[in-house]
Design an enzyme around this catalytic site. Structure first.
Site, PDB file in Angstrom:
ATOM      1  N   GLN A 191     -45.148 -57.984  65.650  1.00  0.00           N
ATOM      2  CA  GLN A 191     -46.341 -57.980  66.501  1.00  0.00           C
ATOM      3  C   GLN A 191     -46.830 -59.392  66.784  1.00  0.00           C
ATOM      4  OE1 GLN A 191     -46.119 -56.626  63.477  1.00  0.00           O
ATOM      5  NE2 GLN A 191     -47.909 -57.067  62.195  1.00  0.00           N
ATOM      6  N   GLN A 259     -30.242 -71.345  46.735  1.00  0.00           N
ATOM      7  CA  GLN A 259     -30.312 -70.496  47.928  1.00  0.00           C
ATOM      8  C   GLN A 259     -30.206 -69.018  47.577  1.00  0.00           C
ATOM      9  OE1 GLN A 259     -31.126 -71.902  51.006  1.00  0.00           O
ATOM     10  NE2 GLN A 259     -31.432 -73.510  49.483  1.00  0.00           N
ATOM     11  N   HIS A 262     -33.438 -66.950  47.340  1.00  0.00           N
ATOM     12  CA  HIS A 262     -34.216 -66.583  48.521  1.00  0.00           C
ATOM     13  C   HIS A 262     -34.212 -65.085  48.768  1.00  0.00           C
ATOM     14  CE1 HIS A 262     -35.732 -70.193  50.381  1.00  0.00           C
ATOM     15  NE2 HIS A 262     -34.577 -70.801  50.278  1.00  0.00           N
ATOM     16  N   GLU A 327     -24.959 -73.027  56.471  1.00  0.00           N
ATOM     17  CA  GLU A 327     -26.261 -73.660  56.714  1.00  0.00           C
ATOM     18  C   GLU A 327     -26.377 -74.983  55.961  1.00  0.00           C
ATOM     19  OE1 GLU A 327     -30.968 -72.348  56.146  1.00  0.00           O
ATOM     20  OE2 GLU A 327     -29.379 -71.300  55.046  1.00  0.00           O
ATOM     21  N   HIS A 328     -26.049 -74.977  54.666  1.00  0.00           N
ATOM     22  CA  HIS A 328     -26.105 -76.170  53.826  1.00  0.00           C
ATOM     23  C   HIS A 328     -24.737 -76.421  53.195  1.00  0.00           C
ATOM     24  CE1 HIS A 328     -30.143 -74.115  53.416  1.00  0.00           C
ATOM     25  NE2 HIS A 328     -30.510 -75.289  53.900  1.00  0.00           N
ATOM     26  N   HIS A 422     -25.945 -74.864 102.835  1.00  0.00           N
ATOM     27  CA  HIS A 422     -25.835 -76.006 101.930  1.00  0.00           C
ATOM     28  C   HIS A 422     -25.228 -77.206 102.667  1.00  0.00           C
ATOM     29  CE1 HIS A 422     -26.559 -73.132  98.724  1.00  0.00           C
ATOM     30  NE2 HIS A 422     -26.444 -74.079  97.776  1.00  0.00           N
TER      31      HIS A 422
END
Length: 432
Positions: A191, A259, A262, A327-328, A422
């Protein structure tokens, strides 16, 4: 136990391909739910945002109190202990310094035909920043998203953050104050993304939405793309550590779990050239898990999505690293070796060089951005930066002489494409 692979073994390619093909994303039901929420917010505005926020976060929400006032923000921020206040300010300064170095320069030159060519970079008018506020709150993400936007020159920065039970997180509020958020709204989920994209009676729409969130937030960003720009679709966190046997196994274990903690869907991968060292790291992971507050989450991640890949030597590592496109990526070895190996890696969100550069430094105080591509998106995308808040506008200026030099080829190409108007717009100026 995590998957264990040997790059020298028969069948490695097939097993590795299956590993890469694992789906760690949430099922399609999420997208169906999000589609309904986004449509409802577009149709009912504030009322829909209030209803969903009351259902998921805080029953006390109303249209009148959706926006967090400066007084509320300041009161919450004042609760932060001095050591944490100083750490946030320190991180913000480093992030600003790094991202100022990333600012592109306008281009303006005249080529050999006498045609003036150039490009100007200008910021978007308004950016929306999503900040998680559910199971964990991340003040570092506030800095990583807002500071680059400020450096880019964005005029209006709107932050949305869920406040479960109506409680403001002091660290998040202080980070918003330090970074310079212009508006803060106590809403989250799909939302909030829809409100930022389409606007409501209370919230003016923005031009770009950035920031991490859960699967519902990611699905909402995907759905509103085109109405607004987005940074990227963030999937579960990832770390890949390339480590030689001269490392302390506990250090590498802690890095892998940094990681894994997480989310159960996060992924941690170790590439090693020594089987005994890999075994020592796996034992260290089990020991480290006993010390973590989020041990259940980290253990599930390591068990279900982790991997240990043995290579005969590190010359075999770059193709594997590139295929994972994590990612890493940590290169835990002597600095000269890490630098040489990094030059051979093409796909990574961020690379951390040497034994004394844990990925967590990048999450907080290195100055680089921790909003990075996941789910192999590093093959075609980079981390968040000032360029995400800038647009490039090209400039062209012809003189009669330069148009005479360019025009005939333009007319020929227009004729070839069957676009007569054109060609005529050029040929008329050429006196034809």
């Amino acid at each position: 136990m995590p998957l264990r692979l040997d790059a020298s073994a028969p069948g490695f390619e097939k097993e590795f391909s299956a590993f890469l093909g694992r789906n760690r994303d949430t099922d399609e039901n999420v997208d169906r739910v999000v589609a309904g929420i986004v449509a409802d917010v577009r149709a009912r505005g504030d009322a829909a945002v209030v209803d969903y926020t009351a259902k998921f976060d805080w029953a006390g929400i109303t249209a009148a109190n959706m926006r967090i006032s400066e007084a509320e923000r300041d009161a919450a921020a004042a609760q932060v202990p001095a050591v944490q206040r100083e750490a946030l300010a320190f991180a913000a300064r480093r992030i600003e310094v790094f991202h100022r170095e990333l600012m592109p320069k306008d281009v303006d030159f005249t080529d050999a035909t006498g045609t003036r060519l150039g490009a100007r970079y200008r910021p978007v008018d308004a950016a929306g920043v999503y900040v998680p506020g559910g199971t964990a709150a991340y003040p570092s993400s506030v800095l990583m998203n807002i500071v680059p936007a400020k450096v880019a020159g964005v005029g209006r920065i709107v932050m949305v953050v869920p406040t479960p039970g109506g409680t403001l997180n002091p660290l998040v509020m202080l980070a918003a104050e330090i970074a310079g958020a212009d508006e803060i709204w106590r809403i989250g989920g799909a939302q909030a993304v829809a409100a930022l994209a389409y606007g409501t009676e209370s919230i003016r729409p923005v031009d770009k939405i950035t920031g991490p969130g859960n699967a519902y937030v990611a699905a909402a960003k995907r759905r509103v793309f085109g109405q607004v720009g987005i940074d990227l679709i963030a999937g579960p966190s990832e770390i890949l550590v390339v480590a030689d046997r001269h490392n302390d196994p506990r250090w590498i274990a802690a890095d892998l779990l940094s990681q894994a903690e997480h989310d159960p869907s996060s992924q941690s991968v170790l590439i090693a050239d020594d089987a005994a060292f890999a075994d020592a790291v796996m034992r260290a992971v089990e020991a480290e898990l006993k010390t973590l507050a989020r041990a259940d989450i980290a253990a599930a991640s390591w068990r279900d999505n982790g991997a240990v890949i043995l290579v005969p030597d590190f010359s075999a590592a770059p193709p594997i690293v590139d295929a994972i496109a994590a990612e890493h990526v940590e290169l835990a070895m002597e600095m000269a070796e890490a630098e040489a190996l990094s030059q051979k890696i093409r796909h990574a969100g961020a690379i951390f060089l040497g034994r004394h550069t844990p990925e967590a430094i990048g999450d907080y105080v290195a100055g680089t951005n921790h909003v990075l591509p996941t789910s192999r998106a590093a093959r075609f995308s980079g981390g968040l930066g000032v360029s995400d808040f800038l647009k490039r506008t090209s400039l062209v200026a012809c003189t009669p002489q330069s148009l005479a030099a360019l025009g005939p080829s333009a007319v020929a190409l227009a004729d070839a494409e069957g676009l007569g108007a054109h060609g005529r717009s050029v040929s008329l100026r050429l006196g034809r």
